[in-house]
Enzyme design. Sequence first.
Site, mmCIF file in Angstrom:
data_model
loop_
_atom_site.group_PDB
_atom_site.id
_atom_site.type_symbol
_atom_site.label_atom_id
_atom_site.label_comp_id
_atom_site.label_asym_id
_atom_site.label_seq_id
_atom_site.Cartn_x
_atom_site.Cartn_y
_atom_site.Cartn_z
ATOM 1 N N GLN A 1 -1.336 6.751 -6.466
ATOM 2 C CA GLN A 1 -2.483 7.610 -6.214
ATOM 3 C C GLN A 1 -2.610 8.681 -7.298
ATOM 4 O O GLN A 1 -1.653 9.407 -7.579
ATOM 5 C CB GLN A 1 -2.335 8.270 -4.841
ATOM 6 C CG GLN A 1 -2.232 7.236 -3.726
ATOM 7 C CD GLN A 1 -1.860 7.843 -2.393
ATOM 8 O OE1 GLN A 1 -2.727 8.357 -1.693
ATOM 9 N NE2 GLN A 1 -0.588 7.787 -2.030
ATOM 10 N N ARG B 1 -10.686 7.562 9.288
ATOM 11 C CA ARG B 1 -10.105 8.077 8.048
ATOM 12 C C ARG B 1 -11.078 7.908 6.886
ATOM 13 O O ARG B 1 -11.204 8.773 6.025
ATOM 14 C CB ARG B 1 -8.786 7.366 7.735
ATOM 15 C CG ARG B 1 -7.604 7.879 8.517
ATOM 16 C CD ARG B 1 -6.275 7.500 7.889
ATOM 17 N NE ARG B 1 -5.989 6.073 7.965
ATOM 18 C CZ ARG B 1 -6.025 5.246 6.935
ATOM 19 N NH1 ARG B 1 -6.359 5.687 5.748
ATOM 20 N NH2 ARG B 1 -5.740 3.977 7.082
ATOM 21 N N ASP C 1 0.823 -1.205 0.000
ATOM 22 C CA ASP C 1 0.000 0.000 0.000
ATOM 23 C C ASP C 1 0.859 1.257 0.000
ATOM 24 O O ASP C 1 2.001 1.257 0.478
ATOM 25 C CB ASP C 1 -0.915 0.024 1.233
ATOM 26 C CG ASP C 1 -2.082 -0.945 1.096
ATOM 27 O OD1 ASP C 1 -2.345 -1.415 -0.018
ATOM 28 O OD2 ASP C 1 -2.745 -1.226 2.123
ATOM 29 N N MET C 2 0.277 2.338 -0.514
ATOM 30 C CA MET C 2 0.946 3.629 -0.536
ATOM 31 C C MET C 2 0.299 4.529 0.513
ATOM 32 O O MET C 2 -0.922 4.690 0.524
ATOM 33 C CB MET C 2 0.838 4.270 -1.917
ATOM 34 C CG MET C 2 1.642 5.542 -2.064
ATOM 35 S SD MET C 2 3.439 5.284 -1.915
ATOM 36 C CE MET C 2 3.802 4.425 -3.455
ATOM 37 N N HIS D 1 -15.087 3.609 -6.394
ATOM 38 C CA HIS D 1 -16.504 3.285 -6.237
ATOM 39 C C HIS D 1 -17.378 4.157 -7.133
ATOM 40 O O HIS D 1 -18.599 4.010 -7.133
ATOM 41 C CB HIS D 1 -16.943 3.482 -4.782
ATOM 42 C CG HIS D 1 -16.167 2.662 -3.811
ATOM 43 N ND1 HIS D 1 -15.171 3.182 -3.031
ATOM 44 C CD2 HIS D 1 -16.217 1.340 -3.519
ATOM 45 C CE1 HIS D 1 -14.649 2.222 -2.284
ATOM 46 N NE2 HIS D 1 -15.255 1.104 -2.567
ATOM 47 N N GLY E 1 -6.671 7.916 -3.608
ATOM 48 C CA GLY E 1 -5.925 8.075 -2.367
ATOM 49 C C GLY E 1 -6.740 8.887 -1.366
ATOM 50 O O GLY E 1 -7.488 9.791 -1.746
ATOM 51 N N LYS F 1 -11.948 16.535 -6.515
ATOM 52 C CA LYS F 1 -12.228 15.140 -6.833
ATOM 53 C C LYS F 1 -12.465 14.884 -8.325
ATOM 54 O O LYS F 1 -11.962 13.889 -8.865
ATOM 55 C CB LYS F 1 -13.436 14.655 -6.016
ATOM 56 C CG LYS F 1 -13.129 14.308 -4.572
ATOM 57 C CD LYS F 1 -12.272 13.067 -4.476
ATOM 58 C CE LYS F 1 -11.945 12.708 -3.020
ATOM 59 N NZ LYS F 1 -13.116 12.250 -2.265
ATOM 60 N N ARG G 1 -2.345 -1.063 -8.154
ATOM 61 C CA ARG G 1 -3.642 -0.525 -7.731
ATOM 62 C C ARG G 1 -3.603 0.989 -7.902
ATOM 63 O O ARG G 1 -2.819 1.669 -7.245
ATOM 64 C CB ARG G 1 -3.946 -0.865 -6.275
ATOM 65 C CG ARG G 1 -5.329 -0.366 -5.808
ATOM 66 C CD ARG G 1 -5.497 -0.500 -4.301
ATOM 67 N NE ARG G 1 -5.305 -1.878 -3.876
ATOM 68 C CZ ARG G 1 -4.855 -2.232 -2.665
ATOM 69 N NH1 ARG G 1 -4.521 -1.311 -1.782
ATOM 70 N NH2 ARG G 1 -4.708 -3.504 -2.357
#
Length: 298
Positions: free
Chosen positions: A150, A279, A121-122, A214, A175, A188, A171
């Site tokens: 990201q 988070r 993961d980042m 999503h 982020g 966004k 992936r």
Amino acid sequence: MDLKRAIIDLMPGPLVRTFAAPYISGKGIASGVTKADELHAKLGISSTVDLLAEEVFSREDVEATVQVYLRMVEALKDRPFASISLKPTSLGINESEEYCQANLRRIVSAAAVHGMHITLDMEDRHFTDVTLRMFKAIRDEFDNFGIVLQSRLFRTAEDIKNLHAKRCKVRICIGIYKEPADVALQEKPDMKDRLFELVQLLLEHGHYPEIATHDEPLVRRCMAYLDQQGVAKDAYEFQMLLGVPRTELQQEIVKRGQIVRLYVPFAEDWKYAVHYLKRRLAANPAMALMVMKNMFGS
């Protein structure tokens, strides 16, 4: 800190659990394995299982975390639909790069015996360079190792171009770490447009995009592009989080013969789960409304 985040940080743990527990499989490795089995058997969905543990500092706690991951490898080794995700801040990066890289290698090598994929993961921008260095060093030795990038960061296109000569599973996500305007996009819609562009760049450089979003319009935009380009269905996948209500979209993708993989976290210590959930709430306050709709069927 903005007001939204301040309010979320003040929320008591039990309240966070009420609203966001569907996003975590439970406590202990068995909960993650059980959820992965359930998702695959009932929905044909794959999983990437992860231990919630960040900002681990002592060697004793880091070693305990490594041992959990090694047990995860054993528990999941006969499940080709399951992979594992892990974070540098849980594996010793707070002590040194060399120490963390050694711990990563232990886990990746154990998983390689069983052909199991591991994703690194980042985390926030302070860890980007060191995470990429460790990834490239271990990727030289093992093929079962992937990375997260990201789309919000300006640097990501160059990171893809310099990633690795080998084909890598990447992936690509927006982020969730809020980054300053001098290093990252702030809106966004711009991050989503950039993610679409980076999916194309990953394919151009021979990599395997794991498209993590999503946002249904963005998913459909990617699907249309992949179909138009005739990209093989085993050359990419879509990834989402456990608990986010996207079942219809996920099943549509599965029926198309494409892979959907959900991030399935579990906790050994609930404090890490609460931190993770806060988070997520900060990144997406609408999550609470989604969960309430799931709870009450409205």
